[in-house]
Design a protein around this motif. Structure first.
Motif, short mmCIF file in Angstrom:
data_model
loop_
_atom_site.label_atom_id
_atom_site.label_comp_id
_atom_site.label_asym_id
_atom_site.label_seq_id
_atom_site.Cartn_x
_atom_site.Cartn_y
_atom_site.Cartn_z
N MET A 107 16.95 0.81 -1.63
CA MET A 107 15.97 0.09 -1.26
C MET A 107 15.06 0.56 -0.03
N THR A 108 13.75 1.01 -0.42
CA THR A 108 12.85 1.22 0.66
C THR A 108 11.86 0.62 0.96
N LYS A 109 11.17 0.72 2.22
CA LYS A 109 9.98 -0.02 2.42
C LYS A 109 8.68 0.86 1.65
N HIS A 110 7.75 -0.12 1.21
CA HIS A 110 6.58 0.30 0.57
C HIS A 110 5.65 -0.20 1.19
N THR A 111 4.24 0.49 1.57
CA THR A 111 3.25 -0.14 2.20
C THR A 111 2.12 0.01 1.03
N ILE A 112 1.67 -1.06 0.60
CA ILE A 112 0.47 -1.39 -0.27
C ILE A 112 -0.87 -1.55 0.11
N SER A 113 -1.77 -0.93 -0.21
CA SER A 113 -3.19 -1.36 0.15
C SER A 113 -3.81 -2.19 -1.21
N VAL A 114 -4.29 -3.32 -1.05
CA VAL A 114 -4.69 -4.03 -1.96
C VAL A 114 -6.19 -4.50 -1.66
N LEU A 115 -7.00 -3.92 -2.63
CA LEU A 115 -8.64 -4.34 -2.37
C LEU A 115 -8.77 -5.41 -3.18
N VAL A 116 -9.44 -6.44 -2.87
CA VAL A 116 -9.77 -7.51 -3.42
C VAL A 116 -11.05 -8.32 -2.97
N ASN A 117 -11.51 -9.23 -4.00
CA ASN A 117 -12.74 -9.85 -3.55
C ASN A 117 -12.43 -10.93 -2.27
N ASN A 118 -13.48 -10.86 -1.60
CA ASN A 118 -13.41 -11.83 -0.52
C ASN A 118 -13.58 -13.07 -0.80
N GLN A 119 -12.75 -13.85 -1.49
CA GLN A 119 -12.92 -15.34 -1.90
C GLN A 119 -11.96 -16.08 -1.53
N PRO A 120 -12.09 -17.50 -1.27
CA PRO A 120 -11.13 -18.42 -0.91
C PRO A 120 -10.07 -18.40 -1.91
N GLY A 121 -8.76 -18.46 -1.59
CA GLY A 121 -7.52 -18.58 -2.22
C GLY A 121 -6.96 -17.27 -2.96
N VAL A 122 -7.66 -16.14 -2.69
CA VAL A 122 -7.00 -14.95 -2.98
C VAL A 122 -5.79 -14.49 -2.45
N LEU A 123 -5.69 -14.70 -1.17
CA LEU A 123 -4.37 -14.28 -0.17
C LEU A 123 -3.46 -15.22 -0.80
N GLN A 124 -3.77 -16.50 -1.03
CA GLN A 124 -2.58 -17.49 -1.62
C GLN A 124 -2.01 -17.28 -2.84
N ILE A 152 -9.13 -5.57 -7.30
CA ILE A 152 -9.82 -4.58 -7.75
C ILE A 152 -8.94 -3.30 -7.54
N LYS A 153 -8.19 -3.16 -6.51
CA LYS A 153 -7.65 -1.84 -6.65
C LYS A 153 -6.36 -2.18 -5.98
N VAL A 154 -5.16 -1.25 -6.29
CA VAL A 154 -3.85 -1.28 -5.79
C VAL A 154 -3.34 0.19 -5.48
N VAL A 155 -3.18 0.50 -4.40
CA VAL A 155 -2.62 1.83 -3.98
C VAL A 155 -1.17 1.75 -3.08
N ASP A 156 -0.32 2.53 -3.58
CA ASP A 156 0.95 2.69 -2.82
C ASP A 156 0.71 3.66 -1.59
N LEU A 157 0.37 3.23 -0.35
CA LEU A 157 0.09 4.21 0.52
C LEU A 157 1.14 4.99 0.97
N SER A 158 2.64 4.42 0.80
CA SER A 158 3.51 5.09 1.35
C SER A 158 3.91 6.03 0.50
N SER A 159 3.44 6.53 -0.52
CA SER A 159 3.80 7.64 -1.61
C SER A 159 2.89 8.74 -1.13
N ASN A 160 2.18 8.65 -0.18
CA ASN A 160 1.23 9.76 0.52
C ASN A 160 1.34 9.74 2.10
N PRO A 161 0.92 10.90 2.66
CA PRO A 161 0.97 10.92 4.07
C PRO A 161 0.09 9.81 4.68
#
Length: 161
Positions: free
Chosen positions: A1-18, A72-81
């Motif tokens: 089990m490893t830690k993964h840091t993921i960047s998620v670009l989303v529309n700034n709309q109510p309820g997206v975080l939920q 909109i976009k999902v990126v695994d940041l931890s797979s890169n420096p």
């Protein structure tokens, strides 16, 4: 089990975080840290999520995130420096006689005292999660009254997007 840091670009709309957090909960994936804020593009926010799991877990999370309409976009940041930082505010018991010792710890970690009270100090520390853990451990003997952490925010190093 490893830690993964993921960047998620989303529309700034109510309820997206939920919806994003709910996805993790329904799938039995734990969120170790989540930060959300405006991105470089108006109307879009960036979530930086730290989770623990194997490569299958990460792949499943990414596929499920893309099913959310506002993602909109999902990126695994931890797979890169990457550069990852966290901010902590730590309120420490600090009688005047103990302050030089505490300031020694603060200086060692290149942290800063942002408030001084009659019997306490508030220390601001910025750095990796390990650095925040380390300064917290060294301040514990003085008596931590209150601690708050922002969670990790991160970016891929260099010119990659």
């Amino acid at each position: 089990m490893t830690k993964h840091t993921i960047s998620v670009l989303v529309n700034n709309q109510p309820g997206v975080l939920q919806r994003v957090a709910g996805l993790f909960g329904r799938r039995g994936f734990n969120i170790d840290s989540i930060t959300v804020g405006e991105s470089e593009e108006q109307g879009l926010s960036r979530m930086v999520i730290v989770t623990t799991g194997d490569e299958n877990t990460l792949e499943q999370v990414q596929k499920q995130l893309y099913k959310i309409i506002d993602v909109i976009k999902v990126v695994d940041l931890s797979s890169n420096p990457m550069v990852a930082r966290e901010l902590a505010l730590i309120k420490v018991n600090a009688e005047p006689a103990m302050r030089p010792e505490i300031l020694g710890v603060v200086d060692t970690f290149r942290a800063a005292v942002v408030d001084i009270g009659p019997h306490s100090l508030i220390v601001q520390a910025v750095g990796s999660s390990d650095k925040i853990d380390a300064i917290t451990e060294l301040l514990k003997p003085y008596g931590i009254r209150e601690l708050t952490r922002t969670g990790v925010t991160a970016m891929i190093r260099g010119s990659q997007k």
